[in-house]
Design a protein around this motif. Structure first.
Motif, PDB file in Angstrom:
ATOM      1  N   HIS A 155      -9.343   1.703   1.244  1.00  0.00           N
ATOM      2  CA  HIS A 155      -9.037   2.498   2.439  1.00  0.00           C
ATOM      3  C   HIS A 155     -10.257   2.460   3.365  1.00  0.00           C
ATOM      4  O   HIS A 155     -11.286   3.077   3.059  1.00  0.00           O
ATOM      5  CB  HIS A 155      -8.780   3.954   2.059  1.00  0.00           C
ATOM      6  N   ASP A 183       2.106   2.873   3.347  1.00  0.00           N
ATOM      7  CA  ASP A 183       1.224   3.991   2.984  1.00  0.00           C
ATOM      8  C   ASP A 183       2.034   5.188   2.475  1.00  0.00           C
ATOM      9  O   ASP A 183       1.540   6.331   2.518  1.00  0.00           O
ATOM     10  CB  ASP A 183       0.363   4.414   4.190  1.00  0.00           C
ATOM     11  N   HIS A 234       0.857  -1.206   0.000  1.00  0.00           N
ATOM     12  CA  HIS A 234       0.000   0.000   0.000  1.00  0.00           C
ATOM     13  C   HIS A 234       0.888   1.250   0.000  1.00  0.00           C
ATOM     14  O   HIS A 234       1.485   1.587   1.018  1.00  0.00           O
ATOM     15  CB  HIS A 234      -0.901  -0.008   1.244  1.00  0.00           C
ATOM     16  N   HIS A 255       1.371   5.412  -2.015  1.00  0.00           N
ATOM     17  CA  HIS A 255       0.945   6.459  -2.956  1.00  0.00           C
ATOM     18  C   HIS A 255       2.240   7.164  -3.377  1.00  0.00           C
ATOM     19  O   HIS A 255       2.398   8.354  -3.150  1.00  0.00           O
ATOM     20  CB  HIS A 255       0.046   7.486  -2.284  1.00  0.00           C
ATOM     21  N   HIS A 294      -5.642   0.322   6.498  1.00  0.00           N
ATOM     22  CA  HIS A 294      -5.673   1.333   7.586  1.00  0.00           C
ATOM     23  C   HIS A 294      -6.117   0.660   8.875  1.00  0.00           C
ATOM     24  O   HIS A 294      -5.306   0.233   9.659  1.00  0.00           O
ATOM     25  CB  HIS A 294      -6.547   2.562   7.283  1.00  0.00           C
ATOM     26  N   LYS A 329      -0.653   3.623  -5.870  1.00  0.00           N
ATOM     27  CA  LYS A 329      -2.005   4.091  -6.195  1.00  0.00           C
ATOM     28  C   LYS A 329      -1.989   5.401  -6.968  1.00  0.00           C
ATOM     29  O   LYS A 329      -1.083   6.215  -6.783  1.00  0.00           O
ATOM     30  CB  LYS A 329      -2.784   4.346  -4.900  1.00  0.00           C
TER      31      LYS A 329
HETATM   32 FE    FE Z   1      -3.236   5.165   1.734  1.00  0.00          FE
END
Ligand code: FE
Ligand code: NIG
Length: 413
Positions: free
Chosen positions: A250, A324, A80, A82, A273, A149
């Motif tokens: 998410h 994340d 996960h 970004h 999360h 992502k």
């Molecule tokens: Fe995220």
């Protein structure tokens, strides 16, 4: 090219057979002391204890590396991130120090919308180059597989631009990369009062192009109060699923609003999360095949409560760990720190943390056949530690770089 590595102090997470690890199985981490591993053309060809070397590898290859004192682990699987973004957000970091909350910053146009403005102004090349530098950074920290992502475009052009950058990263990098479409990260300002209009744009303008150009493997939605409701998430996911994109979502970062239940119904690959979980959420997740991906650095950075890892594992959930990596809630892609934080703040055992950050992370990207453990036929994605006294020393000495070198597909990077 064949490489033999001998006298490995401990070869970690060796598996002939494997399955997604849930509950108590997470604490079982198979290892071999005083081991060797043979790598052929980027793939793990053989491994075992040193006393079996002569039988298993009768003819030694030209390249033999002695790994005295070193541990070797499968490279981290960060399921996960970004990590495509246009610029960092230190000003919000200061706002948070001064007392503003994540939700307050988002409400005044900061947060994801701030990143979206900057991303739409950046060129594809700029985005590619900065993301490439981040990929290089995380691979040196031991990450061999990563999910990335979209979600900072929030316009048709912006989302497609991000996904095309991810596609180019996939083509050029030796890391295994999965792409997730997160058009539903937040409502852009133009659609603030017209949610249905933005959902229509995701479904009618973005998804057909994404499917046509094969730009994504998964679909994601930020299911949260003030963002997307569970029913909006369902509509968006079903549209994505009609193009073959499975949901990775998410869920329950700030509030528990029914996202877990909906995600299970949607057969999501993972729910990510989970800072805010009710007992009913935990029970439902444990009874489902869905992986719970914990992102402890987001809780750390936003000064929130950590994910209830102990309750989740003890209830029988399948848990993965990921960074994340993003400019707003976790500006770090360091999986070593993730495992340390998981042990220190979430009371995971070192064995549980390593399993969750390798094999279960691979499952959370559906890459379990190619990476995530030391298994014959998998990619030789390996972390070589410095000489350390025990596996627990890794999370114990948080903040110290204990990685000597990293091999990705049989090549030292
Ligand atoms: Fe995220
Ligand atoms: O996973 N919570 C939603 N999205 C990201 C943060 C995005 C941002 O703040 O830029 C996350 O934490």
């Amino acid at each position: 090219m064949t490489t033999l590595i001998t006298h490995i102090r401990q070869l970690v997470n060796v598996r002939e057979q494997q399955e997604l690890l849930r509950g108590r199985a997470l604490a079982h981490l198979p290892v071999i002391d005083d081991a060797f591993i043979l790598v052929e053309d980027g793939i793990i060809a053989e491994y075992g204890p040193m006393y079996e070397l002569a039988v298993k590898v009768p003819q030694l290859p030209k390249v033999v590396i002695e790994a005295g004192g070193q541990f070797i682990l499968p490279a981290w699987c960060d399921s996960h991130t970004h990590l495509v973004f246009a610029s960092t957000r230190e000003e919000e970091f200061i706002d948070k120090i001064r007392g503003m909350s994540y939700a307050e910053i988002a409400a005044k146009g900061g947060g994801i919308l701030n990143s979206a403005n900057k991303l739409n102004a950046a060129s594809e090349d700029e985005l590619f180059n900065s993301a490439w530098a981040r990929l290089e950074e995380i691979s040196k920290l031991g990450t061999g597989a990563v999910e990335i992502k979209s979600g900072y475009g929030l316009t048709v052009e912006g989302e497609l631009k991000m996904l095309r950058v991810i596609k180019k990263l996939k083509e050029k990098s030796s890391l295994s990369i999965k792409a997730t479409f997160l058009g539903a990260h937040t409502y852009p300002l133009a659609y603030k009062e017209n949610h249905q209009g933005y959902i229509n744009s995701i479904i009618n303008d973005m998804l057909p192009v994404i499917a046509n150009e094969k730009l994504a493997d998964y679909i994601d939605v930020f299911c949260e109060t003030g963002f997307f409701s569970p029913s909006e998430m369902e509509i968006i996911c079903k549209a994505g699923m009609s193009y073959g994109l499975k949901p990775k979502l998410h869920i329950n970062q700030l509030n528990s609003i029914g996202g877990i239940e909906s995600a299970i119904e949607l057969n999501a690959v993972s729910v990510d999360h989970l800072e805010t979980m009710t007992d009913a959420d935990v029970t439902a997740l444990a009874a489902s095949p869905v992986i719970g991906t914990l992102l402890p650095t987001a809780a750390f950075f936003l000064r929130m409560q950590y994910q209830p890892a102990r309750q989740l594992i003890d209830s029988g959930c399948a848990i993965a760990l990921a960074t994340d990596y993003n400019p707003g809630s976790s500006p770090s892609g360091n999986m070593n720190f993730i495992t340390a934080l998981s042990c220190i703040q979430m009371k995971m055992l070192p064995e549980e943390a390593v399993n969750a950050a390798t094999l279960n992370g691979a499952y959370a990207m559906e890459l379990e056949k190619e990476t995530g453990s030391i298994s014959v036929g998998k990619k030789a994605n390996l972390i070589f530690t410095r000489p350390i006294p025990s596996l627990a020393y890794l999370p114990y000495s948080f903040g110290t770089n204990l990685i000597d070198k990293v091999m990705i597909s049989g090549v030292f990077i």
